[in-house]
Design a protein around this motif. Structure first.
Motif, short mmCIF file in Angstrom:
data_model
loop_
_atom_site.label_atom_id
_atom_site.label_comp_id
_atom_site.label_asym_id
_atom_site.label_seq_id
_atom_site.Cartn_x
_atom_site.Cartn_y
_atom_site.Cartn_z
N ALA A 13 41.92 29.82 34.41
CA ALA A 13 40.37 30.25 34.54
C ALA A 13 40.15 31.48 34.62
CB ALA A 13 39.73 29.14 35.54
N TYR A 14 40.24 32.24 33.61
CA TYR A 14 40.14 33.97 33.84
C TYR A 14 38.74 34.13 34.10
CZ TYR A 14 44.74 34.37 31.68
OH TYR A 14 46.09 34.33 31.29
N ILE A 15 38.66 35.13 34.97
CA ILE A 15 37.28 35.77 35.36
C ILE A 15 37.10 36.83 34.66
CG2 ILE A 15 35.73 36.49 37.37
CD1 ILE A 15 36.60 33.94 38.67
N ASP A 16 36.01 37.31 33.99
CA ASP A 16 35.75 38.64 33.52
C ASP A 16 34.72 39.37 34.43
OD1 ASP A 16 37.71 38.29 31.26
OD2 ASP A 16 36.40 37.24 30.09
N ASP A 17 34.17 38.71 34.88
CA ASP A 17 32.89 39.35 35.66
C ASP A 17 33.52 39.82 36.89
OD1 ASP A 17 30.77 39.95 37.40
OD2 ASP A 17 29.33 38.74 36.05
N LEU A 18 33.61 41.15 37.26
CA LEU A 18 34.23 41.84 38.47
C LEU A 18 33.15 41.36 39.47
CD1 LEU A 18 36.54 43.15 39.58
CD2 LEU A 18 35.59 45.39 39.22
N GLY A 19 31.99 41.62 39.48
CA GLY A 19 30.94 41.15 40.59
C GLY A 19 31.40 39.57 41.09
N GLN A 20 31.43 38.68 40.01
CA GLN A 20 31.95 37.34 40.39
C GLN A 20 33.01 37.18 41.37
OE1 GLN A 20 32.23 34.82 36.94
NE2 GLN A 20 32.16 33.07 38.14
N ALA A 21 34.20 37.94 40.68
CA ALA A 21 35.29 37.79 41.25
C ALA A 21 35.29 38.33 42.66
CB ALA A 21 36.28 38.70 40.36
N VAL A 22 34.51 39.39 42.78
CA VAL A 22 34.44 40.05 44.24
C VAL A 22 34.03 39.05 45.15
CG1 VAL A 22 33.27 41.82 45.76
CG2 VAL A 22 34.54 42.62 43.80
#
Length: 190
Positions: free
Chosen positions: A3-12
């Motif tokens: 489940a890769y996350i590309d949105d750094l804001g969402q990851a943070v």
């Protein structure tokens, strides 16, 4: 597929809410340095697999059964950030993990990281290594491991995440700039 996350804001946002984080990747890519910084920013215990599970003084490998028992004890707790790849223990670690950060640097960066590490720590024990494991010059086997990591070992990482935690968010950091941006965003007020 993880489940890769590309949105750094969402990851943070997800990282800030996670109490159990794994940091994986090839040797020399900066896992340990990133892990130490993240544990301070997030208030999580930094657990180095090399220091706490894999090695005994003098580069003696810990027995696999004891290693797995120690890992199980730690992952059953709360508030940890575990630094180390070790796909053979994904069955224990991944199901308890809330977020995975994959430091997925190009091999030339990993090789450079190993050279720098050897230069700065040669003959001494690094902070993320077990006592009595003095830094040595990398041998051919270790250099081959780094050179072939993407072909030989990245598929094991992907398969392990798919098998034991297909819904666990995974952030891939593929450059030093990615690492800096993540640290900058996590250092900023929530």
């Amino acid at each position: 597929m993880p489940a890769y996350i590309d949105d750094l804001g969402q990851a943070v946002s997800l990282i800030r809410g996670a109490g159990r984080i794994m940091v994986v990747g090839c040797s020399g890519g900066g896992k340990s340095t990133l892990s130490r910084k993240l544990s301070g920013l997030l208030g999580l215990r930094h657990v180095s697999m090399d220091r706490e599970f894999f090695w005994l003084p003098g580069w003696v490998k810990r027995a696999k059964a004891e290693e797995r028992a120690l890992i199980t004890e730690v992952v059953n707790g709360e508030g940890w950030l575990m630094d180390g790849t070790g796909p053979s223990t994904f069955d224990i670690r991944v199901p308890r993990t809330q977020f995975i950060i994959w430091v997925r640097m190009p091999r030339w960066i990993c090789l450079w990281g190993i050279c720098k590490r050897a230069f700065f720590h040669l003959g001494r024990t690094r902070p993320d290594m077990a006592p009595g494991c003095r830094e040595q010059l990398p041998d051919r086997e270790f250099l081959t491991y780094i050179w072939t990591f993407e072909q030989r070992f990245a598929p094991l990482v992907i398969a392990g995440i798919d098998r034991y935690g297909p819904d666990i968010p995974v952030l891939q950091l593929k450059s030093r700039r990615d690492v800096s941006r993540l640290l900058d965003l996590l250092g900023a007020p929530a």
